[in-house]
Design a protein around this motif. Sequence first.
Motif, PDB file in Angstrom:
ATOM      1  N   SER A  65       0.820  -1.218   0.000  1.00  0.00           N
ATOM      2  CA  SER A  65       0.000   0.000   0.000  1.00  0.00           C
ATOM      3  C   SER A  65       0.847   1.258   0.000  1.00  0.00           C
ATOM      4  O   SER A  65       0.348   2.351  -0.303  1.00  0.00           O
ATOM      5  N   MET A  66       2.140   1.135   0.332  1.00  0.00           N
ATOM      6  CA  MET A  66       3.035   2.288   0.401  1.00  0.00           C
ATOM      7  C   MET A  66       3.886   2.456  -0.845  1.00  0.00           C
ATOM      8  O   MET A  66       4.517   3.492  -1.026  1.00  0.00           O
ATOM      9  N   MET A  67       3.936   1.443  -1.699  1.00  0.00           N
ATOM     10  CA  MET A  67       4.865   1.450  -2.816  1.00  0.00           C
ATOM     11  C   MET A  67       4.310   2.228  -4.009  1.00  0.00           C
ATOM     12  O   MET A  67       3.118   2.193  -4.287  1.00  0.00           O
ATOM     13  N   GLY A  68       5.200   2.911  -4.724  1.00  0.00           N
ATOM     14  CA  GLY A  68       4.820   3.593  -5.954  1.00  0.00           C
ATOM     15  C   GLY A  68       4.510   5.067  -5.754  1.00  0.00           C
ATOM     16  O   GLY A  68       4.692   5.637  -4.680  1.00  0.00           O
ATOM     17  N   ASP A  69       4.042   5.685  -6.819  1.00  0.00           N
ATOM     18  CA  ASP A  69       3.650   7.089  -6.798  1.00  0.00           C
ATOM     19  C   ASP A  69       2.221   7.222  -6.288  1.00  0.00           C
ATOM     20  O   ASP A  69       1.474   6.238  -6.227  1.00  0.00           O
ATOM     21  N   PRO A  70       1.802   8.448  -5.928  1.00  0.00           N
ATOM     22  CA  PRO A  70       0.472   8.629  -5.342  1.00  0.00           C
ATOM     23  C   PRO A  70      -0.672   8.054  -6.155  1.00  0.00           C
ATOM     24  O   PRO A  70      -1.656   7.579  -5.588  1.00  0.00           O
ATOM     25  N   ASP A  71      -0.594   8.082  -7.493  1.00  0.00           N
ATOM     26  CA  ASP A  71      -1.702   7.609  -8.323  1.00  0.00           C
ATOM     27  C   ASP A  71      -1.426   6.253  -8.972  1.00  0.00           C
ATOM     28  O   ASP A  71      -2.122   5.840  -9.899  1.00  0.00           O
ATOM     29  N   SER A  72      -0.412   5.532  -8.491  1.00  0.00           N
ATOM     30  CA  SER A  72      -0.054   4.264  -9.121  1.00  0.00           C
ATOM     31  C   SER A  72      -0.848   3.111  -8.516  1.00  0.00           C
ATOM     32  O   SER A  72      -1.348   3.188  -7.395  1.00  0.00           O
ATOM     33  N   LYS A  73      -0.947   2.026  -9.252  1.00  0.00           N
ATOM     34  CA  LYS A  73      -1.608   0.819  -8.761  1.00  0.00           C
ATOM     35  C   LYS A  73      -0.711   0.146  -7.724  1.00  0.00           C
ATOM     36  O   LYS A  73       0.480   0.457  -7.628  1.00  0.00           O
ATOM     37  N   PRO A  74      -1.262  -0.790  -6.928  1.00  0.00           N
ATOM     38  CA  PRO A  74      -0.428  -1.463  -5.934  1.00  0.00           C
ATOM     39  C   PRO A  74       0.780  -2.138  -6.574  1.00  0.00           C
ATOM     40  O   PRO A  74       0.677  -2.732  -7.649  1.00  0.00           O
ATOM     41  N   SER A  75       1.909  -2.020  -5.924  1.00  0.00           N
ATOM     42  CA  SER A  75       3.121  -2.662  -6.412  1.00  0.00           C
ATOM     43  C   SER A  75       3.915  -3.157  -5.218  1.00  0.00           C
ATOM     44  O   SER A  75       3.651  -2.761  -4.080  1.00  0.00           O
ATOM     45  N   LYS A  76       4.882  -4.018  -5.482  1.00  0.00           N
ATOM     46  CA  LYS A  76       5.660  -4.569  -4.384  1.00  0.00           C
ATOM     47  C   LYS A  76       7.148  -4.350  -4.605  1.00  0.00           C
ATOM     48  O   LYS A  76       7.581  -4.012  -5.711  1.00  0.00           O
ATOM     49  N   VAL A  77       7.900  -4.496  -3.555  1.00  0.00           N
ATOM     50  CA  VAL A  77       9.349  -4.448  -3.685  1.00  0.00           C
ATOM     51  C   VAL A  77       9.751  -5.592  -4.616  1.00  0.00           C
ATOM     52  O   VAL A  77       9.386  -6.748  -4.371  1.00  0.00           O
ATOM     53  N   PRO A  78      10.478  -5.318  -5.702  1.00  0.00           N
ATOM     54  CA  PRO A  78      10.713  -6.343  -6.725  1.00  0.00           C
ATOM     55  C   PRO A  78      11.797  -7.351  -6.379  1.00  0.00           C
ATOM     56  O   PRO A  78      12.281  -8.061  -7.252  1.00  0.00           O
ATOM     57  N   ILE A  79      12.181  -7.412  -5.132  1.00  0.00           N
ATOM     58  CA  ILE A  79      13.026  -8.499  -4.630  1.00  0.00           C
ATOM     59  C   ILE A  79      12.260  -9.142  -3.481  1.00  0.00           C
ATOM     60  O   ILE A  79      11.380  -8.508  -2.892  1.00  0.00           O
TER      61      ILE A  79
END
Length: 251
Positions: A65-79
């Motif tokens: 929920s904290m990753m990415g830019d303010p308007d980006s979709k959910p993303s994860k740490v890529p490791i």
Amino acid sequence: MGDADVVIERFRPGVMARLGLDYAKIKQLNPAVVYCSVSAYGQKGPWRKRPGVDGIIQAMTGLMSMMGDPDSKPSKVPIPIADMVTAYLSAISILAALNGRLGQGRGEHLDMSLYNCTLMLQRLSMSSFLATGQAPEKTGSAAPYAAPNEAFRTADGWIMVAAYHPARWTALCTLLQLPELLQDARFVDNQARVQNRAQLHRLLESRFASQLTAHWLSQLDGRDILCAPVSTYEEVTSTEHYRQSGIEVEL
């Protein structure tokens, strides 16, 4: 296992008991054993028998929920950060338990979960939420607690700049020929700059975009302003420092 110093298992809770190899049984044979159980959600609680892998844990603990830019979709740490931090903390905990055994003469059962370890990794943002009740905002490359401390576009790429300490903030404004920002109430201190990060970012990036990354690295380094190019793996591995670091070994 009767004379083992350490036993490590990573089954769901209950599996080792069915095999007759749980901590209670091993402790009877070997009171000094350090027994480390690694699981998704720990040995207690309603989720203890749920399966989990790195991506699931990143989602469940709020990290995504904290990753990415303010308007980006959910993303994860890529490791596999949840897996890695749990492994590191497990190793440290085992060493601490072995050291404690020297004085106590007995071992202990370590309950290491991906869930708890990944929550621990978020101690800054989680502590802020617990203190204020406000969910942290997505800030992209920026540190949520300091500004400027983020990546800016240059004429040929990106540069990461950390100039939130007063002396470095003054030096940055002077270098970018923006002395008026020093008197601007929106940017008077770090707290104000964090609150007005978007406006500040636009003003600074308009300057950074006018020159190549190499130019800014030279200028910023000369004023002791923390900076780095946003490097690709190809760029990372081509530097002399990388070659001398000893991190890469061919066998």
